[in-house]
Motif scaffolding. Structure first.
Motif, PDB file in Angstrom:
ATOM      1  N   ALA A 164       0.850  -1.194   0.000  1.00 24.02           N
ATOM      2  CA  ALA A 164       0.000   0.000   0.000  1.00 24.02           C
ATOM      3  C   ALA A 164       0.884   1.242   0.000  1.00 24.02           C
ATOM      4  N   PRO A 165       0.373   2.343  -0.515  1.00 22.13           N
ATOM      5  CA  PRO A 165       1.179   3.569  -0.519  1.00 22.13           C
ATOM      6  C   PRO A 165       1.392   4.146   0.882  1.00 22.13           C
ATOM      7  N   LEU A 166       0.546   3.748   1.843  1.00 20.09           N
ATOM      8  CA  LEU A 166       0.689   4.199   3.219  1.00 20.09           C
ATOM      9  C   LEU A 166       0.591   2.996   4.140  1.00 20.09           C
ATOM     10  N   ILE A 167       1.616   2.800   4.959  1.00 17.77           N
ATOM     11  CA  ILE A 167       1.667   1.706   5.928  1.00 17.77           C
ATOM     12  C   ILE A 167       1.620   2.323   7.325  1.00 17.77           C
ATOM     13  N   HIS A 168       0.631   1.901   8.134  1.00 16.89           N
ATOM     14  CA  HIS A 168       0.477   2.425   9.485  1.00 16.89           C
ATOM     15  C   HIS A 168       0.852   1.345  10.497  1.00 16.89           C
ATOM     16  N   THR A 169       1.736   1.672  11.418  1.00 16.99           N
ATOM     17  CA  THR A 169       2.157   0.730  12.457  1.00 16.99           C
ATOM     18  C   THR A 169       2.225   1.440  13.798  1.00 16.99           C
ATOM     19  N   ASP A 170       2.450   0.643  14.840  1.00 19.18           N
ATOM     20  CA  ASP A 170       2.752   1.241  16.136  1.00 19.18           C
ATOM     21  C   ASP A 170       4.233   1.635  16.140  1.00 19.18           C
ATOM     22  N   CYS A 171       4.719   2.059  17.275  1.00 21.07           N
ATOM     23  CA  CYS A 171       6.103   2.549  17.367  1.00 21.07           C
ATOM     24  C   CYS A 171       7.067   1.500  17.916  1.00 21.07           C
ATOM     25  N   GLY A 172       6.758   0.220  17.697  1.00 20.63           N
ATOM     26  CA  GLY A 172       7.653  -0.842  18.139  1.00 20.63           C
ATOM     27  C   GLY A 172       9.012  -0.741  17.475  1.00 20.63           C
ATOM     28  N   ALA A 173      10.005  -1.304  18.136  1.00 20.27           N
ATOM     29  CA  ALA A 173      11.386  -1.220  17.651  1.00 20.27           C
ATOM     30  C   ALA A 173      11.544  -1.773  16.238  1.00 20.27           C
ATOM     31  N   ALA A 174      10.816  -2.839  15.904  1.00 21.54           N
ATOM     32  CA  ALA A 174      10.935  -3.414  14.561  1.00 21.54           C
ATOM     33  C   ALA A 174      10.481  -2.425  13.494  1.00 21.54           C
ATOM     34  N   TYR A 175       9.459  -1.634  13.822  1.00 23.22           N
ATOM     35  CA  TYR A 175       8.887  -0.703  12.840  1.00 23.22           C
ATOM     36  C   TYR A 175       9.621   0.629  12.777  1.00 23.22           C
ATOM     37  N   THR A 176      10.340   0.969  13.823  1.00 26.60           N
ATOM     38  CA  THR A 176      11.105   2.221  13.795  1.00 26.60           C
ATOM     39  C   THR A 176      12.534   2.002  13.315  1.00 26.60           C
ATOM     40  N   SER A 177      12.880   0.758  13.018  1.00 28.60           N
ATOM     41  CA  SER A 177      14.251   0.451  12.596  1.00 28.60           C
ATOM     42  C   SER A 177      14.554   1.039  11.218  1.00 28.60           C
TER      43      SER A 177
ATOM     44  N   SER B 158       3.396   5.643   8.483  1.00 26.55           N
ATOM     45  CA  SER B 158       2.636   6.400   9.468  1.00 26.55           C
ATOM     46  C   SER B 158       2.708   5.648  10.783  1.00 26.55           C
ATOM     47  N   TYR B 159       2.933   6.372  11.872  1.00 23.14           N
ATOM     48  CA  TYR B 159       3.051   5.752  13.189  1.00 23.14           C
ATOM     49  C   TYR B 159       1.891   6.157  14.091  1.00 23.14           C
TER      50      TYR B 159
END
Length: 112
Positions: free
Chosen positions: A36-49, A64-65
């Motif tokens: 998708a052109p926009l991926i929304h996740t939480d701020c977990g370490a895996a996603y902020t890497s 997007s966080y």
């Protein structure tokens, strides 16, 4: 998939890592034919890497966080996960092996 409200892909790992996050998004990309052109996740370490964000950028996806401590920012996934845990996992036999856990989760995702 926010529209269909079901997981496109999933994996089970002992810990949350950027490698695991990238792998599950690669699986979703293959299944959906792209990210998708926009991926929304939480701020977990895996996603902020850096590795995960580089993967998204290389696939032309913006990230997007959720704001820290605000699960309502990710309400659809939080609701799905709460139902999965309280309806499926809580009423299923305790898995004894990793393979049992994988089977239980797969059956639960199919159920929901």
């Amino acid at each position: 998939d926010l529209y269909g409200q079901y997981p496109l892909s999933w994996i089970i790992t002992p810990t949350e890592t950027s490698t695991g996050a990238i792998k599950v998004f690669q699986m979703a990309k293959q299944k959906a034919g792209g990210l998708a052109p926009l991926i929304h996740t939480d701020c977990g370490a895996a996603y902020t890497s850096k590795a995960f964000n580089h993967y998204l950028a290389s696939n032309n996806s913006q990230h997007s966080y959720s704001a820290p401590g605000t699960p309502a920012d990710n309400a659809v996934m939080e609701h799905w996960w709460a139902d999965f845990k309280s309806i499926w996992l809580a009423h299923s036999p305790q898995p004894q092996t990793f393979e049992d856990l994988e089977q239980l989760v797969t059956e639960g995702i199919d159920y929901f």
